[in-house]
Design a protein around this motif. Structure first.
Motif, PDB file in Angstrom:
ATOM      1  N   ARG A 165      28.185  37.115  50.290  1.00  0.00           N
ATOM      2  CA  ARG A 165      28.991  36.215  49.456  1.00  0.00           C
ATOM      3  C   ARG A 165      30.489  36.315  49.748  1.00  0.00           C
ATOM      4  N   VAL A 166      30.957  37.503  50.084  1.00  0.00           N
ATOM      5  CA  VAL A 166      32.380  37.707  50.326  1.00  0.00           C
ATOM      6  C   VAL A 166      32.551  38.193  51.764  1.00  0.00           C
ATOM      7  N   LEU A 170      37.893  38.997  54.721  1.00  0.00           N
ATOM      8  CA  LEU A 170      38.725  38.680  53.566  1.00  0.00           C
ATOM      9  C   LEU A 170      39.028  39.931  52.739  1.00  0.00           C
ATOM     10  N   ILE A 171      38.024  40.752  52.521  1.00  0.00           N
ATOM     11  CA  ILE A 171      38.205  42.005  51.773  1.00  0.00           C
ATOM     12  C   ILE A 171      39.224  42.889  52.496  1.00  0.00           C
TER      13      ILE A 171
END
Length: 193
Positions: A165-166, A170-171
């Motif tokens: 999902r992520v 990006l994290i």
């Protein structure tokens, strides 16, 4: 007294910095092979030991003059941001399977894996850095331990779903941005102080 602000800040920085780390993936792999509670017990104990060592090292830095501490922590935060941004994707490491599924064997495997893999890792260095920066070892230690335990729990129980999902990139970018901001702020304080 525990500072909720420092604890929350440290939690966020450590949580985001640890998510893309190989130990989160190792916890995920161990969690798919063994009882999650056994894996978490070993991993949590190893992270606790690492945080205690990092906070102790950071507390020693507070003996230096404030301007030097701010300059040093600023440079270390900027280096941490660079490491996160320049880091290539890490391959899953081979994890030796214990001969039986007993608590001590599984927890011991998790403990040893994290103990070795995390020694001198970015999050341990950042924890020492935050302990020096805020001179609040209890709040920093609590935030770091909770951040590491949260990542371990996510990795063990639901890591695959989170990563779908992520995007990992990006994290990593959010963690690097936080460290960059902390680095710039610390250097500003060193110069302005």
């Amino acid at each position: 007294m525990i500072s909720i602000t420092v604890t929350a800040l440290v939690f966020g920085v450590i949580f985001l910095a640890e998510l893309p780390d190989k130990t989160a993936l190792a916890g995920l792999v161990l969690g798919t092979r063994y009882r999650a509670s056994y894996v978490f017990a070993g991993v949590a104990a190893a992270f606790l030991l690492h945080v205690v060592l990092a906070v102790a090292a950071g507390s020693v830095l507070t003996l230096l003059p404030q301007q030097i501490v701010h300059a040093l922590t600023g440079v270390l935060f900027l280096a941490g941001a660079a490491v996160l941004l320049l880091k290539k994707g890490e391959e899953e490491e081979e994890i030796r399977k214990p001969a039986d599924q007993s608590f001590w064997k599984v927890a011991g495997t998790g403990f040893m894996l994290i103990l070795v893999a995390e020694f001198g890792d970015l999050t341990q260095i950042m924890t020492a850095n935050l302990a020096a920066r805020y001179d609040d070892p209890i709040s920093v230690g609590l935030g770091a331990v909770l951040g590491l335990w949260a990542v371990a729990g996510l990795g063990i129980v639901g890591g695959k779903a989170l990563m779908k999902r992520v995007p990992l990139r990006l994290i990593t970018q959010i963690a690097a941005l936080l460290m960059l901001a902390l680095g710039v702020w610390s250097l500003y304080e060193a110069v302005a102080g």
